[in-house]
Design a protein around this motif. Sequence first.
Motif, mmCIF file in Angstrom:
data_model
loop_
_atom_site.group_PDB
_atom_site.id
_atom_site.type_symbol
_atom_site.label_atom_id
_atom_site.label_comp_id
_atom_site.label_asym_id
_atom_site.label_seq_id
_atom_site.Cartn_x
_atom_site.Cartn_y
_atom_site.Cartn_z
ATOM 1 N N TYR A 56 -1.036 -6.718 -7.516
ATOM 2 C CA TYR A 56 -2.279 -6.107 -7.041
ATOM 3 C C TYR A 56 -3.411 -7.116 -7.184
ATOM 4 N N THR A 100 -10.953 -3.436 -8.833
ATOM 5 C CA THR A 100 -10.288 -2.848 -7.672
ATOM 6 C C THR A 100 -9.916 -3.968 -6.699
ATOM 7 N N ASP A 101 -9.124 -3.608 -5.689
ATOM 8 C CA ASP A 101 -8.859 -4.582 -4.618
ATOM 9 C C ASP A 101 -9.765 -4.309 -3.423
ATOM 10 N N SER A 109 0.832 -1.195 0.000
ATOM 11 C CA SER A 109 0.000 0.000 0.000
ATOM 12 C C SER A 109 0.875 1.258 0.000
ATOM 13 N N GLN A 128 -8.263 -8.961 -1.359
ATOM 14 C CA GLN A 128 -8.665 -7.619 -0.923
ATOM 15 C C GLN A 128 -7.433 -6.846 -0.435
ATOM 16 N N HIS A 129 -7.528 -5.536 -0.419
ATOM 17 C CA HIS A 129 -6.388 -4.655 -0.176
ATOM 18 C C HIS A 129 -5.541 -5.055 1.035
ATOM 19 N N SER A 184 -2.889 0.899 -9.480
ATOM 20 C CA SER A 184 -1.736 0.031 -9.219
ATOM 21 C C SER A 184 -0.948 -0.248 -10.488
ATOM 22 N N ALA A 191 -0.373 -3.874 -3.845
ATOM 23 C CA ALA A 191 -1.591 -3.083 -3.622
ATOM 24 C C ALA A 191 -1.274 -1.597 -3.483
ATOM 25 N N LYS A 203 -10.341 -1.292 -2.450
ATOM 26 C CA LYS A 203 -9.952 0.037 -1.992
ATOM 27 C C LYS A 203 -9.233 0.818 -3.086
#
Length: 279
Positions: A218, A225-226, A132, A258-259, A234, A162, A228
């Motif tokens: 990602y 999206t992930d 992130s 997921q993120h 990404s 991510a 988020k």
Amino acid sequence: MKIKSLYSLIAILLALIPITYFGIKLTSPSNVTSQHQTIIFIHGYGSSASATNSLAKQTQQDLGIKNRLKIRINGHGKNNLENSKLSSNGNIIQLEFTDKDTSEQDESKYIASVTKALKAKGISAISLVGHSMGANVALRYLETDNYSTNKYPTVHKLVTIAAPFNTGIDQPDDIRKQFKNNSIDSETKLPKLQDGNFKFFYKNKDNLSPILQILNIYGDVGDGTDGKISNFSSESLNLLINKEHPYIEMKVTGNQVQHSEIRTNPRVTKQVSKFLSNT
């Protein structure tokens, strides 16, 4: 799947059937053996070193690196590296920013203090793994030209997971919605909408070392999206590096993408360690 070149990762490709690849380029092996590497893990915004535990443990296990430690950095940039034991046979270092509101700019400066101290202690080469915002921080560090001098260790590999390279995350809600549906301008070949991060990274991309090898991962929960960060954001890393850079991009689908979950996804942690071990 577009393959730009294929060097020695056939085994990894076979292991990555559930993962989609985009653009693979590799260079010759470095002179650093996998078990003698020093690898720094960087957590995301508001998180802690425990967020990188799964990644660190898998890498430690697969590369046979015995020494694993946490380096805590406070809101003023002070860290406990001086009191930490380093090994000439390799190190797994998990950074922890104790002030959860530390900015990307400050985190990159504080990482520079850590890496400079590592160089003074005899660590001449490192790899960076960021999740992130930690991925953005790592890229910002690498693109700040005064950190590329011989006062700092050479960075051979960068892993981003991510990462929000162009999200509009600091924009008002209506702008953020526009960023979610961002696209490439047909004339400039760049995103129509660009946040402050993207503009900084694009402006300074020539500061990246040409020997840097990059793995960008990602997740897609099914809506691009992930949960988020948009995949478009990404994927933007591909626009922020020069074409000669060895680059692997992976989209992971299915469970645990997921993120916040993807950093503990066994498929992901295993592939990160494979990438780092391919010296």
